[in-house]
Design an enzyme around this catalytic site. Structure first.
Site, PDB file in Angstrom:
ATOM      1  N   ASN A  80       1.309  46.326   1.233  1.00 40.29           N
ATOM      2  CA  ASN A  80      -0.092  45.959   1.035  1.00 40.29           C
ATOM      3  C   ASN A  80      -0.292  44.446   1.049  1.00 40.29           C
ATOM      4  O   ASN A  80      -1.272  43.948   1.608  1.00 40.29           O
ATOM      5  CB  ASN A  80      -0.618  46.545  -0.280  1.00 40.29           C
ATOM      6  CG  ASN A  80      -0.934  48.022  -0.172  1.00 40.29           C
ATOM      7  OD1 ASN A  80      -1.162  48.544   0.910  1.00 40.29           O
ATOM      8  ND2 ASN A  80      -0.944  48.704  -1.301  1.00 40.29           N
ATOM      9  N   ALA A  83      -1.366  39.422  -1.876  1.00 40.98           N
ATOM     10  CA  ALA A  83      -0.682  39.951  -3.050  1.00 40.98           C
ATOM     11  C   ALA A  83      -1.233  41.325  -3.399  1.00 40.98           C
ATOM     12  O   ALA A  83      -2.394  41.632  -3.114  1.00 40.98           O
ATOM     13  CB  ALA A  83      -0.832  39.006  -4.238  1.00 40.98           C
ATOM     14  N   ASP A  84      -0.396  42.140  -4.017  1.00 41.53           N
ATOM     15  CA  ASP A  84      -0.813  43.468  -4.456  1.00 41.53           C
ATOM     16  C   ASP A  84       0.009  43.840  -5.678  1.00 41.53           C
ATOM     17  O   ASP A  84       1.212  43.571  -5.724  1.00 41.53           O
ATOM     18  CB  ASP A  84      -0.611  44.499  -3.346  1.00 41.53           C
ATOM     19  CG  ASP A  84      -1.228  45.846  -3.690  1.00 41.53           C
ATOM     20  OD1 ASP A  84      -2.416  45.882  -4.049  1.00 41.53           O
ATOM     21  OD2 ASP A  84      -0.521  46.865  -3.598  1.00 41.53           O
ATOM     22  N   THR A  85      -0.647  44.441  -6.671  1.00 45.03           N
ATOM     23  CA  THR A  85       0.018  44.802  -7.923  1.00 45.03           C
ATOM     24  C   THR A  85      -0.223  46.266  -8.257  1.00 45.03           C
ATOM     25  O   THR A  85      -1.352  46.748  -8.131  1.00 45.03           O
ATOM     26  CB  THR A  85      -0.508  43.934  -9.086  1.00 45.03           C
ATOM     27  OG1 THR A  85      -0.318  42.555  -8.768  1.00 45.03           O
ATOM     28  CG2 THR A  85       0.208  44.251 -10.392  1.00 45.03           C
ATOM     29  N   GLY A 132       3.748  42.560  -5.074  1.00 43.40           N
ATOM     30  CA  GLY A 132       4.239  42.086  -3.785  1.00 43.40           C
ATOM     31  C   GLY A 132       3.480  40.840  -3.409  1.00 43.40           C
ATOM     32  O   GLY A 132       2.268  40.758  -3.621  1.00 43.40           O
TER      33      GLY A 132
END
Length: 196
Positions: free
Chosen positions: A46, A66-68, A103
């Site tokens: 992502n 960014a992805d959480t 990420g």
């Protein structure tokens, strides 16, 4: 200067905190979700997709995506859809340890540099009243896992093993390391932070 391909106020605040020179352009990339992929693979994909979507419009600048997600018992948890969903998530996390994975991806000069950071977070046991009261604040509604470590949910956390800024939404140490490998200057060549 870099472009932050995210509308997250927390990520913006973290970049401001370190004095990064950046502008925000929210990525329109579709996010993958669900349990088909391991959490670390999911957030990495992502983050890359978000960064690449904005980089196509601005190939001259480095783009940060960014992805959480939060993971527990083989399931991933993103943002809750409503207060009831937030309460459901918080009940699951109460008295247990879950993982928060973020990420990050830097796209510059047609190359992709990516990393994933995972932090273990242990919640104290919570009463139903505590869960409902927190959900009523509205704070959980736009947060992965339905809580803000930097907000009122800080009182729920017994222990945190790993990067604090990762749980907020952007692992700053890993970002600085990744930027160094990618040859990206986070500070606009002045090193003292943005003059904005």
């Amino acid at each position: 200067m870099i472009i932050l391909a995210s509308g997250s106020p927390r990520r913006k605040e973290l970049l401001d905190q370190i004095g990064a020179d950046f502008v925000v352009q929210v990525s329109e990339a579709a996010e993958e979700s669900g349990d088909a992929l391991a959490p670390q693979e999911l957030v990495k994909r992502n983050a890359i997709a978000k960064a690449e979507a904005v980089a196509r419009e601005h190939p001259e600048l480095p783009v940060l995506g960014a992805d959480t997600v939060v993971a527990l018992d083989g399931h991933t948890y993103g943002k809750p859809c409503d207060k009831a969903d937030a309460c459901r998530m918080l009940r699951l996390f109460a008295g247990r340890t879950h993982e928060v994975s973020t990420g990050i991806a830097l796209v510059c000069g047609g190359k992709v540099h990516a990393d994933v950071v995972t932090t273990k977070v242990t919640f104290a046991p919570l009463t139903e009243a505590e869960i409902c009261r927190y959900a009523e604040t509205g704070e959980p509604l736009d947060k992965a896992g339905a809580y803000a470590v930097q907000g009122q949910a800080a009182v729920f956390i017994e222990k945190l093993d790993g990067s604090y800024s990762n749980v907020v939404g952007l692992p700053l140490h890993a970002l600085a390391r990744l930027a160094g490998k990618a040859g990206v200057d986070l500070y606009g060549n002045h090193g003292e932070g943005s003059a904005r």
